[in-house]
Design an enzyme around this catalytic site. Sequence first.
Site, mmCIF file in Angstrom:
data_model
loop_
_atom_site.group_PDB
_atom_site.id
_atom_site.type_symbol
_atom_site.label_atom_id
_atom_site.label_comp_id
_atom_site.label_asym_id
_atom_site.label_seq_id
_atom_site.Cartn_x
_atom_site.Cartn_y
_atom_site.Cartn_z
ATOM 1 N N LEU A 18 -6.817 -30.399 -5.967
ATOM 2 C CA LEU A 18 -7.609 -31.613 -6.186
ATOM 3 C C LEU A 18 -8.254 -32.085 -4.891
ATOM 4 C CD1 LEU A 18 -8.586 -33.814 -8.096
ATOM 5 C CD2 LEU A 18 -6.470 -35.079 -7.628
ATOM 6 N N LYS A 19 -7.526 -32.029 -3.805
ATOM 7 C CA LYS A 19 -8.088 -32.425 -2.505
ATOM 8 C C LYS A 19 -9.361 -31.646 -2.203
ATOM 9 C CE LYS A 19 -7.235 -31.657 2.420
ATOM 10 N NZ LYS A 19 -7.654 -32.965 2.978
ATOM 11 N N LYS A 115 -0.326 -50.270 1.041
ATOM 12 C CA LYS A 115 0.778 -49.422 0.604
ATOM 13 C C LYS A 115 1.293 -49.824 -0.773
ATOM 14 C CE LYS A 115 0.910 -46.841 4.238
ATOM 15 N NZ LYS A 115 1.973 -46.791 5.230
ATOM 16 N N GLY A 436 -6.228 -43.135 18.740
ATOM 17 C CA GLY A 436 -5.559 -41.908 19.174
ATOM 18 C C GLY A 436 -6.241 -40.625 18.789
ATOM 19 N N CYS A 520 -3.876 -35.877 2.127
ATOM 20 C CA CYS A 520 -2.526 -35.415 1.843
ATOM 21 C C CYS A 520 -1.747 -35.302 3.147
ATOM 22 C CB CYS A 520 -2.546 -34.058 1.144
ATOM 23 S SG CYS A 520 -3.424 -34.060 -0.434
ATOM 24 N N ASP A 603 3.225 -45.400 18.072
ATOM 25 C CA ASP A 603 2.671 -45.898 16.809
ATOM 26 C C ASP A 603 3.770 -46.221 15.804
ATOM 27 O OD1 ASP A 603 0.054 -45.704 17.635
ATOM 28 O OD2 ASP A 603 -0.260 -43.711 16.791
ATOM 29 N N HIS A 698 -11.629 -45.499 7.257
ATOM 30 C CA HIS A 698 -11.327 -44.842 5.984
ATOM 31 C C HIS A 698 -12.568 -44.651 5.122
ATOM 32 C CE1 HIS A 698 -7.121 -45.154 6.933
ATOM 33 N NE2 HIS A 698 -7.257 -46.441 7.136
#
Length: 764
Positions: A18-19, A115, A436, A520, A603, A698
């Site tokens: 799917l990715k 999340k 980063g 993923c 992080d 994103h």
Amino acid sequence: MTTAHILGFPRIGAQRELKFALERYWRDGASADAERALVDTGRALRAEHWRIERDAGLDCVTVGDFAWYDHVLTTLAHVGGLPRRFGFDAHALTLADYFAAARGNAAQPAMEMTKWFDTNYHYLVPEYSPATTFGPGVEWLFDEVREARALGHRAKAALVGPLTLLWLGKARDGLVERLALLPRLVPAYRALLARLREAGVDWVQIDEPIFSLDLPDAWRDAARPTYEALAPGAPKLLVATYFDDASEHAALLKALPVAGLHIDLVRADAQLDAFVADYPADKVLSCGIVDGRNVWRNDLDRSLARLAPVRDALGERLWVATSCSLLHVPVDLAHEPRLDEELKTWLAFAAQKTREVAALRDALVKGRAAVAAEFDDAAAAAAARRTSARIHNPLVKRRVAALTDADARRASTYSVRAAAQRARFGLPLLPTTTIGSFPQTPEIRRARAAFKQGVLDHLGYLEAMREQVRIAIDKQLAYGLDVLVHGEAERNDMVEYFGELLWGFAITSNGWVQSYGSRCVKPPLVYGDVYLPEPMTVGWASYAQSLSAKPVKGMLTGPVTMLQWSFVRDDQPRATTALQIALALRQETLDLEKAGIGMIQIDEPALREGLPLKARERAAYLDWAVRAFGIAASGVADDTQIHTHMCYSEFGDILPSIAALDADVISIETTRSNMELLDAFETFDYPNEIGPGVYDIHSPRVPDADEIERLILLALERIPAQRLWVNPDCGLKTREWRQVDAALAAMVDAAKRVRQKVEEAVPA
């Protein structure tokens, strides 16, 4: 007969089909051919996943667990609830529209992402306003039902429930209470459920994980009238709770006019008694006994012993299930040919877990003897794991036992350290930096693949990565950034990279799980005591620092994030494992400092994610999480500047703990929330320096300098200029260089503009 089912299956495919299909679709500009290929991939994956469920012996397959990007967004699409600002026709929604909401477009930024409860999966946050309406949406769920029936499967549908869907959203444009929208939302669900019944669906699993939370009374009170409205004309409804203890709501849930309930016995075993007692005779009870969030093999005998009394009490009304959807674990252990054979016997991925569920059902119905071989094999694996010498390292245990409170604190206060750091680095007002990582280009991936395949030798690989470091440094100097990073070309993942180098970790070949959309991750397995055999990052950081007089940050992943983003051993407290990781990172920070690296970023994007869902358990978690960070960060000198980064977080309720980390600089993700996260800083005087993100990494959308300047000025309303940094929301690994070049140039330009305004406003 006792029913065996799962709450959902991973949607990405065993080989991330799917990715790759999604990325081809986006790369090809959402053409008709690309969309056909994507739709075909989705159909093939669903068929394969249903085959796995059927072949494992489950009594029904689950439909509706598939989503092109996110199941919360897909649920919104089913009930016509996508944000109005996009202007989409809910009933005629296209895939292109759906992805525009997820990823943004030229006219609108993407929906906010955060999340999913305390997991590492990210959902798209619904947007609710007084003008929000619901109604008929896409036909995708009905298409899936038809597909499953055509393949001969008995299908159970799964949906995010209406209360959870409202709870997960944000109120905007003057909407005071999300529950005010419930009278509009319930009819949309009622129509959807009625159509599922007409389509021949017998059972619908309604996911209401908010019943594992400490719910306000108004939300509890809304449950019964909601389900009284939904039940008539609907298929049989199974209300599913998971991720924590729902026993405080047991009486309420048992009184709902539904056909069954699901509870999570992995995360909250003690709740079983509260549900079994006086359990209604007209309901099934689905017991989630196989862990949907971790990869360790089920101790079948132990699970059988737990379920047998429930079977005696409820008979066939007992259902056996996974604790939650298997979305959170890899697809199939069969795709791990290189994993250590002993370790492999301790594991179960999604395909194996479906069989564990069915085996437990068989043992309950037919007796253990009917599945003795499977049970005996599982028992032998559990015994071997308990006694394996590879798990225990006496040196590590002694070092953890010797830790003191002083080991978790910096030697001096922040004000003393800040003065030393200003003298050392001489940074300008509003210093600019990045988080980063830089783009993982095709060249980087080809070099890594060639190295893993033995085509490129070790020295050749190192030189290829050093060239990428040189490129990253040169670009940052061209942008005019004040603090640099080496770009992390050598890291395929911010957790896996360290997992490959630390003892006590193991790395899979195909243990992929979905983080969001096409993103993923491949979480390492923490199977034993953790130890650092040699420096992990010093060579890369030192080389990058040799290329510039500007400071280059050393980059580490913090102990809590290493824990949260790994599959962690379940034979000792998580706090103990966190301290083991922290000790390894402490040694790495000292090695970096000794090599001349003056800024070290540790992080912790998952700190908030790890917060227990129950308020009563949070203080204990925050105590050991803050201590673990302190152990990792506190061995260095005053003039070594410790940075940390957090993302996707609501910080208001844990700001004191974030302050207790005592990082010199913290960067946080704020762009999608339009700096709303900084509202908490109006009532909490955060003492150290902070970099709220001003560029949403994103989304492929590139902001201009004016947009970034506006965000910096918003941040200055809450954070003093002397303590404000300017940076993107997160690492830039998933972006392309052309996007990064434009965005970072705009970011530096905006910072310079605001810097000038601030300096001009200060009296001479």
